[in-house]
Design an enzyme around this catalytic site. Structure first.
Site, PDB file in Angstrom:
ATOM      1  N   LYS A 199      59.985  48.822  84.686  1.00 21.87           N
ATOM      2  CA  LYS A 199      60.337  48.906  83.272  1.00 21.87           C
ATOM      3  C   LYS A 199      60.193  50.344  82.818  1.00 21.87           C
ATOM      4  CE  LYS A 199      59.101  47.210  78.725  1.00 21.87           C
ATOM      5  NZ  LYS A 199      58.388  46.204  77.929  1.00 21.87           N
ATOM      6  N   LYS A 252      64.550  46.965  84.163  1.00 18.90           N
ATOM      7  CA  LYS A 252      64.839  46.991  82.724  1.00 18.90           C
ATOM      8  C   LYS A 252      64.769  48.414  82.221  1.00 18.90           C
ATOM      9  CE  LYS A 252      62.736  45.526  78.467  1.00 18.90           C
ATOM     10  NZ  LYS A 252      61.514  45.108  77.836  1.00 18.90           N
TER      11      LYS A 252
HETATM   12  C1  PBG Z   1      57.525  44.066  74.990  1.00 14.11           C
HETATM   13  C2  PBG Z   1      58.965  44.129  75.299  1.00 14.11           C
HETATM   14  C3  PBG Z   1      59.933  45.072  74.899  1.00 14.11           C
HETATM   15  C4  PBG Z   1      61.156  44.590  75.351  1.00 14.11           C
HETATM   16  C5  PBG Z   1      60.904  43.409  76.032  1.00 14.11           C
HETATM   17  N1  PBG Z   1      59.554  43.150  76.011  1.00 14.11           N
HETATM   18  C6  PBG Z   1      59.805  46.286  74.075  1.00 14.11           C
HETATM   19  C7  PBG Z   1      59.091  47.453  74.547  1.00 14.11           C
HETATM   20  O1  PBG Z   1      58.569  47.517  75.656  1.00 14.11           O
HETATM   21  O2  PBG Z   1      59.005  48.388  73.737  1.00 14.11           O
HETATM   22  C8  PBG Z   1      62.502  45.226  75.101  1.00 14.11           C
HETATM   23  C9  PBG Z   1      63.650  44.281  75.093  1.00 14.11           C
HETATM   24  C10 PBG Z   1      64.904  44.809  74.491  1.00 14.11           C
HETATM   25  O3  PBG Z   1      65.033  45.995  74.123  1.00 14.11           O
HETATM   26  O4  PBG Z   1      65.836  44.005  74.368  1.00 14.11           O
HETATM   27  N2  PBG Z   1      56.723  45.016  75.565  1.00 14.11           N
END
Ligand code: PBG
Length: 328
Positions: A199, A252
């Site tokens: 991520k 992601k």
């Molecule tokens: C929670 C989380 C996030 C997303 C999914 N789970 C936000 C982040 O890490 O700031 C992002 C999902 C999206 O942008 O559609 N930590």
């Protein structure tokens, strides 16, 4: 023509039937996961459109059950749940409360649709007053190890409520192992973990932070999410999570990181998910609303690209649109 040969690629592109026969990649409805944002509110009819994500809304539990139902009827088989609690505090208590918003939503959704696969996002950022994904020390630094226990409690509480898969997105080190052992101790040895293994600290989460009301109140997430410049590090993260017991890996965002999707797909036999995040959705929708891109074409091509790069599963806000009849 004389003797020299050239490849006649057009031979197999001549008709629809032929093109379809030789098509290499296809989106299966069962590969798509639609995210939902459920709000803790007394107003059962609560439904607030998310301005930066046209077509997506924050929903009360009742509205969410209704909306999920519409798409289950059209073929939707799995969803990812995010919760927006009424109250936030520094330790994110709402994330692991037995009667927290996600826990209650799971119960209601599973009661209505027992066969629907419910995946939950395991993180603290929507529940902490400071908006970070873990506990803070006095200097405002996110504390890794003390956070693991809270993440484990969150995951167990989701599964107790009926979640089928837990998906930790916090990016603390060791969380997959901590969650695996907590689930096992609670008797949930058969519940899979879908790890947000790779991520990135991405600008493309911007619209999500409006949707989930989870923007960090200071600083950013670069001390725990990955540097967008790194691809080899993705291998390191994936291996760590597999060693700790991850059943699925995830990359992601998706479209800006298709090279990473391909690397992981080639490297590991584990099912691989890619998350087409909020900003990817918003970019396409903005162009569509301006008349600059054809909606169906842009959506299908983006999903196909993610699949072609090697993702088995796509988490996407376009799943609903797909089930609205754009399967063909
Ligand atoms: C929670 C989380 C996030 C997303 C999914 N789970 C936000 C982040 O890490 O700031 C992002 C999902 C999206 O942008 O559609 N930590």
């Amino acid at each position: 023509m004389d003797s020299y040969y050239f490849h006649r690629g057009r031979r197999l592109r001549r008709t629809d039937v032929l093109r379809s026969m030789v098509r290499e990649t296809e989106i299966r409805p069962q590969n798509l996961i639609q995210p939902y944002f459920v709000v803790e509110t007394d107003d059962a009819s609560y439904e607030k459109p998310i301005s930066s994500m046209p077509g997506q809304s924050q929903l009360s539990i009742q509205k969410c059950v209704e909306r999920v139902g519409r798409y289950v009827d059209k073929g939707l088989s799995s969803i990812l749940l995010f919760g927006i609690p009424a109250e936030k505090d520094p330790v994110g208590s709402g994330a692991y409360a037995a009667d927290g918003i996600v826990q209650k939503a799971i119960v209601a959704i599973k009661k209505a649709y027992p066969d629907l696969l419910v995946v939950t996002d395991v993180c603290l950022c929507e529940y902490t007053s400071h908006g970070h994904c873990g506990l803070l020390d006095d200097a405002g630094v996110v504390q890794n190890d003390p956070t693991l226990e809270l993440l484990s409690k969150t995951a167990v509480s989701h599964v107790q409520a009926g979640a089928d898969i837990v998906a930790p997105s916090d990016m603390m080190d060791g969380r997959v192992g901590a969650i695996r052992s907590a689930l096992d101790k609670s008797g949930f040895t058969d519940t899979p973990i879908m790890s947000y293994a790779v991520k990135y600290a991405s600008t493309f989460y911007g619209p999500f932070r409006e949707a989930a009301e989870s923007a960090p109140q200071f600083g950013d997430r670069k001390s725990y999410q990955m540097d967008p410049a790194n691809a080899r590090e993705a291998i390191r993260e994936a291996e760590a999570d597999l060693a700790e017991g991850a059943d699925f890996l995830m990359v992601k965002p998706a479209m800006p990181y298709l090279d990473v999707v391909r690397r992981l797909a080639d490297s590991y036999p584990t099912p691989l998910a890619a998350y087409q995040v909020s900003g990817e959705y918003s970019m396409i929708m903005a162009a569509v609303q301006n008349g600059w891109l054809d909606e169906k074409g842009a959506i299908m091509e983006s999903l196909l690209a993610i699949k072609r790069a090697g993702a088995d599963i796509i988490i996407t806000y376009f799943a609903e649109a797909f089930f609205d009849g754009w399967k063909k």
